[in-house]
Design a protein around this motif. Structure first.
Motif, PDB file in Angstrom:
ATOM      1  N   ASP A 329      34.682  63.152  34.349  1.00 41.83           N
ATOM      2  CA  ASP A 329      35.778  62.183  34.405  1.00 41.83           C
ATOM      3  C   ASP A 329      36.949  62.925  34.831  1.00 41.83           C
ATOM      4  N   LYS A 330      37.181  64.116  34.830  1.00 43.83           N
ATOM      5  CA  LYS A 330      38.475  64.740  35.225  1.00 43.83           C
ATOM      6  C   LYS A 330      38.339  66.085  36.138  1.00 43.83           C
ATOM      7  N   TYR A 331      36.995  66.490  36.311  1.00 43.37           N
ATOM      8  CA  TYR A 331      36.843  67.776  37.196  1.00 43.37           C
ATOM      9  C   TYR A 331      35.601  67.699  37.857  1.00 43.37           C
ATOM     10  N   ALA A 332      35.697  68.476  39.199  1.00 41.75           N
ATOM     11  CA  ALA A 332      34.770  68.980  39.860  1.00 41.75           C
ATOM     12  C   ALA A 332      34.238  70.233  39.444  1.00 41.75           C
ATOM     13  N   TYR A 333      33.096  70.681  39.449  1.00 43.47           N
ATOM     14  CA  TYR A 333      32.654  72.050  39.075  1.00 43.47           C
ATOM     15  C   TYR A 333      31.834  72.600  40.386  1.00 43.47           C
ATOM     16  N   TYR A 334      31.860  73.893  40.417  1.00 37.65           N
ATOM     17  CA  TYR A 334      31.356  74.494  41.711  1.00 37.65           C
ATOM     18  C   TYR A 334      31.032  75.719  41.275  1.00 37.65           C
ATOM     19  N   TYR A 335      29.736  76.559  41.508  1.00 34.62           N
ATOM     20  CA  TYR A 335      29.411  77.763  41.012  1.00 34.62           C
ATOM     21  C   TYR A 335      28.926  78.555  42.140  1.00 34.62           C
ATOM     22  N   GLY A 337      29.047  82.427  41.619  1.00 32.46           N
ATOM     23  CA  GLY A 337      29.509  83.643  40.860  1.00 32.46           C
ATOM     24  C   GLY A 337      30.469  83.368  39.718  1.00 32.46           C
ATOM     25  N   ASN A 338      31.338  82.627  40.011  1.00 30.85           N
ATOM     26  CA  ASN A 338      32.124  82.245  38.744  1.00 30.85           C
ATOM     27  C   ASN A 338      32.058  80.611  38.889  1.00 30.85           C
ATOM     28  N   LEU A 339      32.185  80.054  37.858  1.00 34.46           N
ATOM     29  CA  LEU A 339      32.140  78.434  37.950  1.00 34.46           C
ATOM     30  C   LEU A 339      33.674  77.933  37.996  1.00 34.46           C
ATOM     31  N   ASP A 340      33.898  77.194  39.099  1.00 31.04           N
ATOM     32  CA  ASP A 340      35.340  76.957  39.295  1.00 31.04           C
ATOM     33  C   ASP A 340      35.505  75.537  38.948  1.00 31.04           C
ATOM     34  N   VAL A 341      36.699  75.032  38.235  1.00 33.04           N
ATOM     35  CA  VAL A 341      36.989  73.862  37.828  1.00 33.04           C
ATOM     36  C   VAL A 341      38.080  73.524  38.583  1.00 33.04           C
ATOM     37  N   PHE A 342      37.862  72.444  39.364  1.00 32.75           N
ATOM     38  CA  PHE A 342      38.889  71.784  40.299  1.00 32.75           C
ATOM     39  C   PHE A 342      39.212  70.251  39.688  1.00 32.75           C
ATOM     40  N   ASP A 343      40.500  70.021  39.702  1.00 28.53           N
ATOM     41  CA  ASP A 343      41.047  68.866  39.445  1.00 28.53           C
ATOM     42  C   ASP A 343      40.642  67.905  40.269  1.00 28.53           C
ATOM     43  N   ARG A 344      39.891  66.710  39.840  1.00 29.21           N
ATOM     44  CA  ARG A 344      39.414  65.653  40.815  1.00 29.21           C
ATOM     45  C   ARG A 344      40.332  65.072  41.577  1.00 29.21           C
ATOM     46  N   ALA A 345      41.434  64.868  41.108  1.00 34.53           N
ATOM     47  CA  ALA A 345      42.688  63.921  41.920  1.00 34.53           C
ATOM     48  C   ALA A 345      43.227  64.814  42.768  1.00 34.53           C
ATOM     49  N   SER A 346      43.712  66.262  42.639  1.00 35.40           N
ATOM     50  CA  SER A 346      44.309  66.797  43.616  1.00 35.40           C
ATOM     51  C   SER A 346      43.598  68.105  44.266  1.00 35.40           C
ATOM     52  N   GLY A 347      42.716  68.444  43.825  1.00 38.92           N
ATOM     53  CA  GLY A 347      41.755  69.761  44.204  1.00 38.92           C
ATOM     54  C   GLY A 347      42.319  70.957  43.768  1.00 38.92           C
ATOM     55  N   ALA A 348      43.343  70.867  43.032  1.00 38.62           N
ATOM     56  CA  ALA A 348      43.727  72.007  42.215  1.00 38.62           C
ATOM     57  C   ALA A 348      43.002  72.814  41.465  1.00 38.62           C
ATOM     58  N   LEU A 349      42.831  74.115  41.718  1.00 41.12           N
ATOM     59  CA  LEU A 349      41.670  74.956  40.630  1.00 41.12           C
ATOM     60  C   LEU A 349      42.521  75.112  39.375  1.00 41.12           C
ATOM     61  N   VAL A 350      41.771  74.544  38.614  1.00 42.52           N
ATOM     62  CA  VAL A 350      42.346  74.516  36.943  1.00 42.52           C
ATOM     63  C   VAL A 350      41.987  75.935  36.391  1.00 42.52           C
ATOM     64  N   LYS A 351      40.775  76.398  36.343  1.00 40.56           N
ATOM     65  CA  LYS A 351      40.407  77.657  36.027  1.00 40.56           C
ATOM     66  C   LYS A 351      39.119  78.022  36.583  1.00 40.56           C
ATOM     67  N   SER A 352      38.750  79.432  36.381  1.00 45.68           N
ATOM     68  CA  SER A 352      37.776  79.945  37.094  1.00 45.68           C
ATOM     69  C   SER A 352      37.061  80.736  35.713  1.00 45.68           C
TER      70      SER A 352
END
Length: 517
Positions: A329-335, A337-352
């Motif tokens: 509902d909130k995030y896009a997840y991309y792996y 080597g790290n799991l990157d968590v992006f905000d779906r609305a803005s594309g901002a990297l929320v955490k890695s």
């Protein structure tokens, strides 16, 4: 004379004695008031509806109006099937109209339901006396449909779960699609009435096909030309998206097509070099793609406006191709080597979230993160060459805490599926399929891989059966009891279940389907 008077007195006395007393006239029984006729008319807002297999609920209203009057109480009595419907709030009376709201239960098994709704008016709550003319019924039909198979492992979570119970006793062969000169077919997408596939040919051409979900006959085709590579199709809203690359560049094309007609809508651009693509991912009208000239880029597009939304760089940088993004509902997840968590609305990297178990085995990932439940994402720890024979551990990430929750003790080979707190994955290195506790990674039970066979493709889980392929065949095993084999098919490959309840098995040369209902 005296004797005559005495006789008369004696007669009168006898008449007044107890044995001869006169009976008082009975009190008349009142004539019962007839129950008046109250003629009822039922007006439902719908008598047939469609709901989805997920937690979507259909709703409708029912007005019960009557003509006529009664000096006694008028009490409505309504009967319906509580296994299908629930009353949504109290009945509302306005004059001679009783208004009801209904909704269907959520989570119903996909099938056709038929429910009789009965209404009558009574003089009392116990309904001992029913007003003539008031007893009426109508039949409400509900079709609960399977959802579309939109992308890799069915949906944007990539969980491979189909909420349905299937009976192997009724499985039958359906149709096969095997065009001549086929050298490869990518994993499919499907909606009601359609199965979509990307096919490679011996002359180097790549073609997107739509075949009829019921018969396997071709409905349309769209040539991508002699491209270097292309993904399987993905359904995104009312669009079909296929990633393609002619040559390494910053202007590779996602072809956007009309899924019903196969007509071209537009190209959306992205960067890649000599990449092999997994299916892109869509939610609503949002399309997501993992690529980049040196990998490590997540792209997002608006398929309603046919424009870019954003693109963002990952933090790991170890994956170039073969991955599709997972969405909640909130995030896009991309792996990578790290799991990157992006905000779906803005594309901002929320955490890695770093994965200490990550191992580099080439630039390709060949899979996706899995949103297994809220706050839990599971991914393979490392990259893989273009083969699923390489087994890797699975790592679970706690998104809120930004930490690793667990790492599997064993390594696994095919694309896992998850449902109801259990993760299912096949291990070629250990020769078994495991059911793991999704929260802890502990193995709950295992199924032994037959000698000489290896797991390929993906795992698919339903409410009663687990489907998967080996190099020899496709299996369906029971989730309960001894986990014995309930059904097999002499084909193997990528698995999908269509909204038409067909199991699709996609190999390099053909698509074979089986009717599950």
């Amino acid at each position: 004379m005296r004797l005559i008077l005495m006789a008369l007195l004696a007669g009168m006395t006898a008449a007044c004695s107890g044995g001869g007393a006169s009976t008082p006239a009975p009190t008349p029984t009142p004539t019962p008031t007839p129950t008046p006729t109250l003629e009822v008319t039922l007006t439902p807002s719908a008598t047939s509806q469609t709901a989805a297999e997920s937690n979507f609920a259909a709703s409708f209203t029912l007005n019960a109006s009557f003509t006529g009057t009664s000096s006694a109480p008028v009490v409505p009595d309504l009967q319906f099937d509580p296994a299908v419907l629930i009353q949504d709030g109290p009945v509302v009376q306005t004059g001679n109209v009783f208004a009801y709201k209904f909704k269907t239960l959520t989570g119903l098994q996909p099938k056709r339901y038929s429910s009789t709704i009965s209404f009558r008016l009574c003089r009392e709550t116990a309904c001992t006396t029913v007003y003539p003319g008031s007893s009426k019924t109508f039949v409400y039909a509900l079709n609960v449909d399977l959802l579309d198979w939109t992308t890799l492992q069915r949906n944007a979570s990539h969980d491979g779960y189909v909420h349905a119970a299937f009976d192997p006793a009724v499985f039958t062969n359906s149709w096969e699609w095997a065009p001549a000169s086929t050298t490869g077919i990518q994993p499919v997408a499907a909606k009601k009435g359609f199965v979509f596939a990307t096919r490679n040919t011996s002359n180097g051409e790549t073609v997107v096909h739509a075949v009829d979900g019921a018969t396997g006959t071709e409905r349309w085709q769209f040539s991508l030309g002699n491209v270097s590579s292309a993904s399987g199709p993905a359904l995104v809203g009312n669009r079909l998206a296929v990633s393609s690359m002619f040559i390494s560049s910053g202007n590779n094309q996602i072809k956007i097509l009309d899924p019903d007609k196969g007509t071209f809508a537009t190209n959306l651009l992205f960067a890649a070099q000599w990449s092999t693509f997994a299916q892109p991912t869509g939610v609503g009208n949002e399309l997501y793609l993992a690529s980049g000239y040196y990998g490590n880029v997540v792209y997002s597009y608006d398929l309603a406006a046919l424009t870019d939304r954003w693109n963002a760089n990952g933090s790991g940088g170890h994956t170039w191709d073969g991955e599709t993004v997972a969405i909640d509902d909130k995030y896009a997840y991309y792996y990578s080597g790290n799991l990157d968590v992006f905000d779906r609305a803005s594309g901002a990297l929320v955490k890695s979230i770093a994965d200490p178990s990550w191992v580099w085995n080439g630039y390709s990932y060949f899979g996706s993160p899995i949103v297994s439940s809220p706050n839990n994402v599971i991914a393979y720890s490392g990259t893989r060459v273009p083969s699923y024979n390489l087994s890797l551990p699975l790592t679970s990430f706690d998104i809120a805490a930004g930490t690793v929750r667990w790492r599997s003790a064993r390594s696994y080979s095919n694309l896992p599926a998850v449902a109801k707190g259990v993760l299912y994955a096949g291990s070629n290195s250990n020769g078994q399929l495991d059911a793991l506790n999704e929260q802890t990674g502990a193995v709950l039970w295992s199924w032994p891989l037959p000698a000489g066979e290896s797991f390929v493709g993906n795992v698919l889980v339903t409410d009663t059966l687990l489907f998967f392929s080996t190099t020899a065949k496709t299996y369906a095993i029971a989730l309960e009891g001894a986990h014995d084999v309930k059904w097999t098919a002499p084909v193997s490959g990528w698995l999908a279940i269509t909204p038409d309840a067909k199991l699709v098995v996609t190999s390099s040369s053909k698509i074979a389907t089986y009717s599950l209902q």
